[in-house]
Structures are given as structure tokens and as C-alpha cells.
Design an enzyme around this catalytic site. Structure first.
Site, PDB file in Angstrom:
ATOM      1  N   ASP A  67     -17.672 -53.537   6.091  1.00 29.72           N
ATOM      2  CA  ASP A  67     -17.128 -54.729   6.748  1.00 29.72           C
ATOM      3  C   ASP A  67     -16.838 -55.845   5.760  1.00 29.72           C
ATOM      4  O   ASP A  67     -17.246 -55.804   4.604  1.00 29.72           O
ATOM      5  CB  ASP A  67     -18.078 -55.227   7.854  1.00 29.72           C
ATOM      6  CG  ASP A  67     -19.550 -55.030   7.512  1.00 29.72           C
ATOM      7  OD1 ASP A  67     -19.891 -55.047   6.323  1.00 29.72           O
ATOM      8  OD2 ASP A  67     -20.351 -54.860   8.439  1.00 29.72           O
ATOM      9  N   ASN A 136     -30.164 -56.766  16.830  1.00 31.19           N
ATOM     10  CA  ASN A 136     -29.637 -56.469  18.172  1.00 31.19           C
ATOM     11  C   ASN A 136     -29.105 -55.039  18.271  1.00 31.19           C
ATOM     12  O   ASN A 136     -28.427 -54.690  19.230  1.00 31.19           O
ATOM     13  CB  ASN A 136     -28.532 -57.473  18.547  1.00 31.19           C
ATOM     14  CG  ASN A 136     -27.330 -57.389  17.612  1.00 31.19           C
ATOM     15  OD1 ASN A 136     -27.288 -56.562  16.708  1.00 31.19           O
ATOM     16  ND2 ASN A 136     -26.352 -58.250  17.837  1.00 31.19           N
ATOM     17  N   HIS A 138     -26.969 -53.576  16.175  1.00 32.12           N
ATOM     18  CA  HIS A 138     -25.612 -53.324  15.660  1.00 32.12           C
ATOM     19  C   HIS A 138     -25.655 -52.443  14.409  1.00 32.12           C
ATOM     20  O   HIS A 138     -26.648 -52.420  13.689  1.00 32.12           O
ATOM     21  CB  HIS A 138     -24.835 -54.625  15.425  1.00 32.12           C
ATOM     22  CG  HIS A 138     -25.243 -55.449  14.235  1.00 32.12           C
ATOM     23  ND1 HIS A 138     -25.219 -56.825  14.246  1.00 32.12           N
ATOM     24  CD2 HIS A 138     -25.657 -55.123  12.981  1.00 32.12           C
ATOM     25  CE1 HIS A 138     -25.589 -57.291  13.064  1.00 32.12           C
ATOM     26  NE2 HIS A 138     -25.868 -56.274  12.276  1.00 32.12           N
ATOM     27  N   GLU A 143     -21.066 -54.944  17.412  1.00 36.28           N
ATOM     28  CA  GLU A 143     -22.054 -55.649  18.211  1.00 36.28           C
ATOM     29  C   GLU A 143     -22.230 -54.967  19.572  1.00 36.28           C
ATOM     30  O   GLU A 143     -21.353 -54.194  19.995  1.00 36.28           O
ATOM     31  CB  GLU A 143     -21.592 -57.102  18.418  1.00 36.28           C
ATOM     32  CG  GLU A 143     -21.418 -57.898  17.130  1.00 36.28           C
ATOM     33  CD  GLU A 143     -22.741 -58.393  16.534  1.00 36.28           C
ATOM     34  OE1 GLU A 143     -23.764 -57.683  16.613  1.00 36.28           O
ATOM     35  OE2 GLU A 143     -22.725 -59.496  15.966  1.00 36.28           O
TER      36      GLU A 143
HETATM   37  C1  F6R Z   1     -23.688 -55.098   6.506  1.00 34.93           C
HETATM   38  C2  F6R Z   1     -23.752 -54.589   7.857  1.00 34.93           C
HETATM   39  C3  F6R Z   1     -24.820 -54.967   8.819  1.00 34.93           C
HETATM   40  C4  F6R Z   1     -26.221 -54.993   8.216  1.00 34.93           C
HETATM   41  C5  F6R Z   1     -27.234 -55.448   9.267  1.00 34.93           C
HETATM   42  C6  F6R Z   1     -28.616 -55.582   8.681  1.00 34.93           C
HETATM   43  O1  F6R Z   1     -22.555 -54.563   5.823  1.00 34.93           O
HETATM   44  O2  F6R Z   1     -22.885 -53.866   8.197  1.00 34.93           O
HETATM   45  O3  F6R Z   1     -24.798 -54.082   9.910  1.00 34.93           O
HETATM   46  O4  F6R Z   1     -26.550 -53.711   7.760  1.00 34.93           O
HETATM   47  O5  F6R Z   1     -26.835 -56.665   9.799  1.00 34.93           O
HETATM   48  O6  F6R Z   1     -28.626 -56.635   7.741  1.00 34.93           O
HETATM   49  P1  F6R Z   1     -29.859 -56.850   6.772  1.00 34.93           P
HETATM   50  O7  F6R Z   1     -29.930 -55.672   5.874  1.00 34.93           O
HETATM   51  O8  F6R Z   1     -29.529 -58.095   5.982  1.00 34.93           O
HETATM   52  O9  F6R Z   1     -31.062 -56.985   7.623  1.00 34.93           O
END
Ligand code: F6R
Length: 241
Positions: A67, A136, A138, A143
Site C-alpha cells: 500500500d 481491527n 485489516h 478495512e
Molecule cells: C502496512 C499494512 C498494514 C500493517 C498493519 C499493522 O503496509 O499494510 O496492514 O501491517 O496496520 O501495522 P503495525 O505493524 O505498525 O502494527
């Protein structure tokens, strides 16, 4: 799902790096899917250490990130392009032409999504994808929703994701509200997946991903259907299983 519980997040990072090294030893020009956020940092550190030690070379890999924030150009300090350059691509010495992230400043984001999917197809699909998980549930920036996404799409971030990502920005208002994200179908098409979750704040999402019903309300729950996924958990993240 192959679920592996480990006490220490350093060891998880090393174990995940070994999965990447094994993939690249098997196929040097592997197509690797990368994530940003805090979770994969120890894996990236361990990959760089393995290459520096001469154990493996990541020279030929082709990369696709999950992303990018909508509206941030690659030079922005908080762009995911910049994050990846700092934490993995520059230390590994990757060639720019082998690196792919969605372009957050394409004036036509919908066309950018289609272009990104076409690039992934052209590369032959993703051999190995690393994932974190949001509080959440995702994955990437898919989301909780009423349906699973297909290809790359523009996603409006939820308040939970905005506040989780606030730590990277000076002010909450600076956190972009939208992102371009690889879709669930594309992630599911990766031939192999490694998901890492650490910390008590991920325990509920990990529970729902593994034990809950498969539902777009918990996007990660679809991973129950993936034929080759390894989930690395520390004891805190595994505490509700
Ligand atoms: C990042 C991504 C997100 C993260 C998720 C967890 O490229 O796609 O899905 O993997 O938000 O974030 P952290 O590792 O910071 O807890």
C-alpha cells in the site's frame, strides 16, 4: 494455517527472514510482497544482516508493496516508498526498476490501481507476501467492510487505523485519510504468505482471524482459506487463542 508461537519478537523476525532467504535461494528473482508498519522491521533487519553476512543475496528480487498513502509523494518522509527505502531497499542495494509501490500522487488513482494490478500480473504474481495485521483485523489497508475487495483499490481509512498510524506523524491531522491498497483477492493469490502479529493490542484481531467466522468484517479471517500461510505470534498476540 501453520501457527507458530514464539516468545521473543527478535526470534520471530529471524524466523521470517529465513523464510524469505529460503524463497530467494530457490528462486533468486522471486516476486516478494512487502508491508510497512512496525511489525516487519525486525524481519527486514534480519534479511539485511543475512545478506551482509553473505548467507543470501536479495539482489535480483522484484518487490511489490501492499500500500501507499493517497496524496504523499515518494519523497515525503512518511511515504511508504521512503519507509521501504530506509528500512530495506537501500540497505539491500535493490535496483529502482525492481521496486513497485502504488503511486500515491497519480492524479487518476483509479487508473493507478489498475496499473498496479497489471504490473503484478506482468511479474507473474507474488511468490511470497509478508503481512502484519491491524487492531481491527485489516490486512494491507483493507478495512472491515461488507464485501472482500478484489484488486488494488482506494480505501478510506477507519478512525482506528488513523489513530494507530498517528505515531508516525507530527499531528493526527497530518495522517492521510485514504490509501491505495492491494486487494484481498490479490493477497490471497500470493503463493505463500507469512503473517506476523506481536503485542497484546493484536490479541483480539488474531483471535478473530484464526477462530472467528470468515467475514469481510474481519478482513484477515479470509486467510483461513489460504493454502500456504505461516502465522508467527508472540505470547501476547496469541493470548486469546
Ligand atoms: C502496512 C499494512 C498494514 C500493517 C498493519 C499493522 O503496509 O499494510 O496492514 O501491517 O496496520 O501495522 P503495525 O505493524 O505498525 O502494527
Amino acid at each position: 494455517m501453520n501457527i507458530i508461537k514464539m516468545n521473543n519478537e527478535d526470534i520471530i523476525g529471524q524466523a521470517a527472514a529465513v523464510v524469505f532467504a529460503a524463497q530467494v535461494i530457490k528462486k533468486p528473482a522471486s516476486v516478494l510482497g512487502f508491508a510497512t508498519g512496525s511489525t516487519p522491521l525486525l524481519t527486514y533487519e534480519a534479511m539485511v544482516a543475512m545478506q551482509d553476512a553473505g548467507i543470501v543475496s536479495f539482489d535480483e528480487i522484484i518487490t511489490f508493496n501492499l500500500d501507499e498513502y493517497l496524496g504523499l509523494n515518494s519523497e515525503h518522509p512518511q511515504s511508504y516508498y521512503n519507509f521501504m527505502q530506509r528500512n530495506l531497499f537501500l540497505p539491500l542495494g535493490l535496483q529502482k526498476e525492481n521496486i513497485h509501490l502504488p503511486n500515491g500522487v497519480n492524479p487518476d488513482p483509479i487508473a493507478e490501481c489498475a496499473h498496479y494490478d497489471a504490473e503484478i500480473q506482468k511479474a507473474g504474481g507474488i511468490d511470497l507476501q509478508i503481512l502484519g495485521i491491524g487492531e481491527n483485523g485489516h490486512i494491507a489497508f483493507n478495512e472491515p467492510a461488507d464485501t472482500f475487495t478484489q484488486g488494488t483499490t482506494v480505501m478510506t481509512l477507519t478512525p482506528s487505523t488513523i489513530s494507530a498510524n498517528r505515531r508516525f506523524f507530527d499531528r493526527e491531522d497530518d495522517v492521510p485519510r485514504q490509501a491505495l491498497t492491494m486487494g484481498i483477492a490479490t493477497i490471497m493469490a500470493a503463493r505463500q504468505i507469512v503473517l506476523i502479529a506481536t503485542g497484546i493490542n493484536k490479541a483480539q484481531a488474531v483471535h478473530d482471524m484464526i477462530k472467528g467466522p470468515i467475514s469481510p468484517k474481519v478482513p484477515a479471517s479470509i486467510l483461513q482459506m489460504h493454502p500456504a500461510i505461516t502465522v508467527f505470534l508472540d505470547s501476547a498476540a496469541a493470548s486469546m487463542l
